[in-house]
Design a protein around this motif. Sequence first.
Motif, mmCIF file in Angstrom:
data_model
loop_
_atom_site.group_PDB
_atom_site.id
_atom_site.type_symbol
_atom_site.label_atom_id
_atom_site.label_comp_id
_atom_site.label_asym_id
_atom_site.label_seq_id
_atom_site.Cartn_x
_atom_site.Cartn_y
_atom_site.Cartn_z
ATOM 1 N N LEU A 172 23.506 -14.554 17.910
ATOM 2 C CA LEU A 172 22.494 -15.440 18.486
ATOM 3 C C LEU A 172 21.081 -15.097 18.060
ATOM 4 O O LEU A 172 20.134 -15.796 18.418
ATOM 5 N N ALA A 173 20.920 -14.033 17.297
ATOM 6 C CA ALA A 173 19.596 -13.610 16.822
ATOM 7 C C ALA A 173 19.368 -14.112 15.392
ATOM 8 O O ALA A 173 20.237 -14.719 14.780
ATOM 9 N N THR A 174 18.215 -13.827 14.886
ATOM 10 C CA THR A 174 17.890 -14.217 13.520
ATOM 11 C C THR A 174 18.868 -13.571 12.559
ATOM 12 O O THR A 174 19.492 -12.566 12.915
ATOM 13 N N PRO A 175 19.101 -14.078 11.372
ATOM 14 C CA PRO A 175 18.273 -15.054 10.677
ATOM 15 C C PRO A 175 18.586 -16.510 11.014
ATOM 16 O O PRO A 175 17.897 -17.420 10.569
ATOM 17 N N HIS A 176 19.640 -16.769 11.775
ATOM 18 C CA HIS A 176 20.007 -18.151 12.099
ATOM 19 C C HIS A 176 20.117 -18.328 13.609
ATOM 20 O O HIS A 176 21.208 -18.384 14.154
ATOM 21 N N PRO A 177 18.980 -18.419 14.308
ATOM 22 C CA PRO A 177 19.030 -18.564 15.771
ATOM 23 C C PRO A 177 19.573 -19.943 16.164
ATOM 24 O O PRO A 177 19.645 -20.853 15.337
ATOM 25 N N PRO A 178 19.961 -20.110 17.420
ATOM 26 C CA PRO A 178 20.461 -21.412 17.883
ATOM 27 C C PRO A 178 19.471 -22.531 17.568
ATOM 28 O O PRO A 178 18.253 -22.343 17.607
ATOM 29 N N VAL B 13 23.525 -27.913 21.037
ATOM 30 C CA VAL B 13 22.959 -26.768 20.314
ATOM 31 C C VAL B 13 24.039 -26.165 19.426
ATOM 32 O O VAL B 13 25.194 -26.038 19.841
ATOM 33 N N VAL B 14 23.657 -25.815 18.195
ATOM 34 C CA VAL B 14 24.566 -25.121 17.279
ATOM 35 C C VAL B 14 23.882 -23.865 16.758
ATOM 36 O O VAL B 14 22.654 -23.760 16.777
ATOM 37 N N VAL B 15 24.690 -22.931 16.298
ATOM 38 C CA VAL B 15 24.163 -21.742 15.631
ATOM 39 C C VAL B 15 24.491 -21.915 14.152
ATOM 40 O O VAL B 15 25.666 -21.805 13.752
ATOM 41 N N PRO B 16 23.474 -22.244 13.323
ATOM 42 C CA PRO B 16 23.724 -22.469 11.899
ATOM 43 C C PRO B 16 24.413 -21.272 11.235
ATOM 44 O O PRO B 16 24.144 -20.117 11.572
ATOM 45 N N GLN B 17 25.312 -21.582 10.330
ATOM 46 C CA GLN B 17 26.045 -20.585 9.543
ATOM 47 C C GLN B 17 27.054 -19.772 10.356
ATOM 48 O O GLN B 17 27.704 -18.883 9.815
ATOM 49 N N SER B 18 27.193 -20.050 11.641
ATOM 50 C CA SER B 18 28.085 -19.221 12.460
ATOM 51 C C SER B 18 29.556 -19.419 12.105
ATOM 52 O O SER B 18 30.375 -18.525 12.328
#
Length: 92
Positions: free
Chosen positions: A47-53, A8-13
């Motif tokens: 971990l919340a929107t706009p880029h959730p896991p 699992v990744v968090v996009p843009q993190s």
Amino acid sequence: DERSGAFVVVPQSHARHEALTRRVYAARPGTSDEQQFLMVPSGDRLLATPHPPHLVRCGAGDAVLWDSRTVHCNTPPLLAGGGEAARAAERR
């Protein structure tokens, strides 16, 4: 996949790594400066929107490359019947 556990990744993190690092050290003041990884608090806004896991779906033998600043982890099976039983059934 969802039956066997996955990456699992968090996009843009990766772009928010510096701010996340400050929050983690504030939430866990005992964390060593030499720490090689950071535990993201479960309620962190990252971990919340706009880029959730996002679950990365890949097959056996696939390679995944990512920027190490990207928040990432593994997950146990997410669907019923997952884990070793699902893997054994796929081998048959």
